[in-house]
Design a protein around this motif. Sequence first.
Motif, mmCIF file in Angstrom:
data_model
loop_
_atom_site.group_PDB
_atom_site.id
_atom_site.type_symbol
_atom_site.label_atom_id
_atom_site.label_comp_id
_atom_site.label_asym_id
_atom_site.label_seq_id
_atom_site.Cartn_x
_atom_site.Cartn_y
_atom_site.Cartn_z
ATOM 1 N N LYS A 1 0.829 -1.209 0.000
ATOM 2 C CA LYS A 1 0.000 0.000 0.000
ATOM 3 C C LYS A 1 0.862 1.257 0.000
ATOM 4 N N ALA A 2 1.997 1.230 0.692
ATOM 5 C CA ALA A 2 2.902 2.382 0.707
ATOM 6 C C ALA A 2 3.507 2.612 -0.678
ATOM 7 N N ILE A 3 3.897 1.531 -1.354
ATOM 8 C CA ILE A 3 4.425 1.661 -2.709
ATOM 9 C C ILE A 3 3.339 2.199 -3.641
ATOM 10 N N GLY A 4 2.110 1.725 -3.489
ATOM 11 C CA GLY A 4 1.003 2.229 -4.298
ATOM 12 C C GLY A 4 0.752 3.708 -4.064
ATOM 13 N N LEU A 5 0.818 4.132 -2.822
ATOM 14 C CA LEU A 5 0.607 5.544 -2.505
ATOM 15 C C LEU A 5 1.725 6.410 -3.085
ATOM 16 N N THR B 1 3.423 10.146 -7.283
ATOM 17 C CA THR B 1 4.370 10.406 -8.358
ATOM 18 C C THR B 1 3.637 10.728 -9.652
ATOM 19 N N GLY B 2 2.590 9.982 -9.965
ATOM 20 C CA GLY B 2 1.796 10.261 -11.159
ATOM 21 C C GLY B 2 1.123 11.615 -11.093
ATOM 22 N N ILE B 3 0.593 11.958 -9.927
ATOM 23 C CA ILE B 3 -0.028 13.276 -9.753
ATOM 24 C C ILE B 3 1.018 14.368 -9.921
ATOM 25 N N TYR B 4 2.201 14.150 -9.394
ATOM 26 C CA TYR B 4 3.272 15.144 -9.512
ATOM 27 C C TYR B 4 3.655 15.375 -10.972
ATOM 28 N N PHE B 5 3.830 14.285 -11.742
ATOM 29 C CA PHE B 5 4.198 14.425 -13.152
ATOM 30 C C PHE B 5 3.130 15.170 -13.937
ATOM 31 N N LEU B 6 1.857 14.904 -13.656
ATOM 32 C CA LEU B 6 0.789 15.615 -14.354
ATOM 33 C C LEU B 6 0.673 17.063 -13.898
ATOM 34 N N ALA B 7 0.862 17.307 -12.620
ATOM 35 C CA ALA B 7 0.698 18.655 -12.080
ATOM 36 C C ALA B 7 1.821 19.588 -12.500
ATOM 37 N N GLN B 8 2.949 19.069 -12.926
ATOM 38 C CA GLN B 8 4.036 19.914 -13.395
ATOM 39 C C GLN B 8 3.647 20.698 -14.637
ATOM 40 N N ASN B 9 2.706 20.206 -15.399
ATOM 41 C CA ASN B 9 2.355 20.807 -16.673
ATOM 42 C C ASN B 9 1.037 21.563 -16.643
ATOM 43 N N VAL B 10 0.537 21.865 -15.463
ATOM 44 C CA VAL B 10 -0.705 22.603 -15.324
ATOM 45 C C VAL B 10 -0.402 23.926 -14.623
ATOM 46 N N ILE B 11 -0.914 25.015 -15.187
ATOM 47 C CA ILE B 11 -0.712 26.339 -14.600
ATOM 48 C C ILE B 11 -2.073 26.892 -14.218
ATOM 49 N N PHE B 12 -2.239 27.261 -12.953
ATOM 50 C CA PHE B 12 -3.460 27.904 -12.474
ATOM 51 C C PHE B 12 -3.195 29.397 -12.367
ATOM 52 N N VAL B 13 -4.086 30.190 -12.955
ATOM 53 C CA VAL B 13 -3.954 31.643 -12.868
ATOM 54 C C VAL B 13 -5.258 32.228 -12.354
ATOM 55 N N SER B 14 -5.145 33.367 -11.724
ATOM 56 C CA SER B 14 -6.332 34.097 -11.306
ATOM 57 C C SER B 14 -6.013 35.580 -11.393
ATOM 58 N N LEU C 1 4.136 7.815 -18.623
ATOM 59 C CA LEU C 1 4.657 7.492 -17.292
ATOM 60 C C LEU C 1 3.727 7.984 -16.185
ATOM 61 N N ALA C 2 3.174 9.168 -16.350
ATOM 62 C CA ALA C 2 2.290 9.724 -15.331
ATOM 63 C C ALA C 2 1.009 8.899 -15.213
ATOM 64 N N ILE C 3 0.401 8.553 -16.349
ATOM 65 C CA ILE C 3 -0.834 7.765 -16.327
ATOM 66 C C ILE C 3 -0.561 6.360 -15.803
ATOM 67 N N ALA C 4 0.564 5.765 -16.210
ATOM 68 C CA ALA C 4 0.904 4.420 -15.725
ATOM 69 C C ALA C 4 1.151 4.430 -14.220
ATOM 70 N N ALA C 5 1.856 5.432 -13.722
ATOM 71 C CA ALA C 5 2.105 5.518 -12.277
ATOM 72 C C ALA C 5 0.800 5.714 -11.515
#
Length: 113
Positions: free
Chosen positions: A7-11, A16-29, A94-98
């Motif tokens: 479970k720790a490895i899964g978490l 890690t997958g969330i991190y890879f995807l979040a690197q390419n998203v920019i939130f602006v306000s 890699l992000a989706i697979a993770a």
Amino acid sequence: MSKLLIKAIGLILLFTGIYFLAQNVIFVSGYYSFSRRLPATASVLAMMGGALSLIFFRRETGNFGWVLLGIGFVLVFLSGGIFFKSISLWNLFLAIAALAVGFKLFNRGRIDF
């Protein structure tokens, strides 16, 4: 392997997958005009209300916190406050697979193909 280690490895893979995807998203306000940026302001308020109700008033509000979070998430897209940077196909894979493997390991403790 023990269930806790799996479970720790899964978490870790899930984050890690969330991190890879979040690197390419920019939130602006914007802060300049309240009436022009009403969806952005409403999304921030809805997400804050949803998070606070889920954390502090879980029993009293029930599913209302989730509804507020969902409304806030939709309003973020409607306000145009999200921009996606370009991402290579390999990084996306890699992000989706993770994410997928991490979710399977965290929920079920095994990977079924």
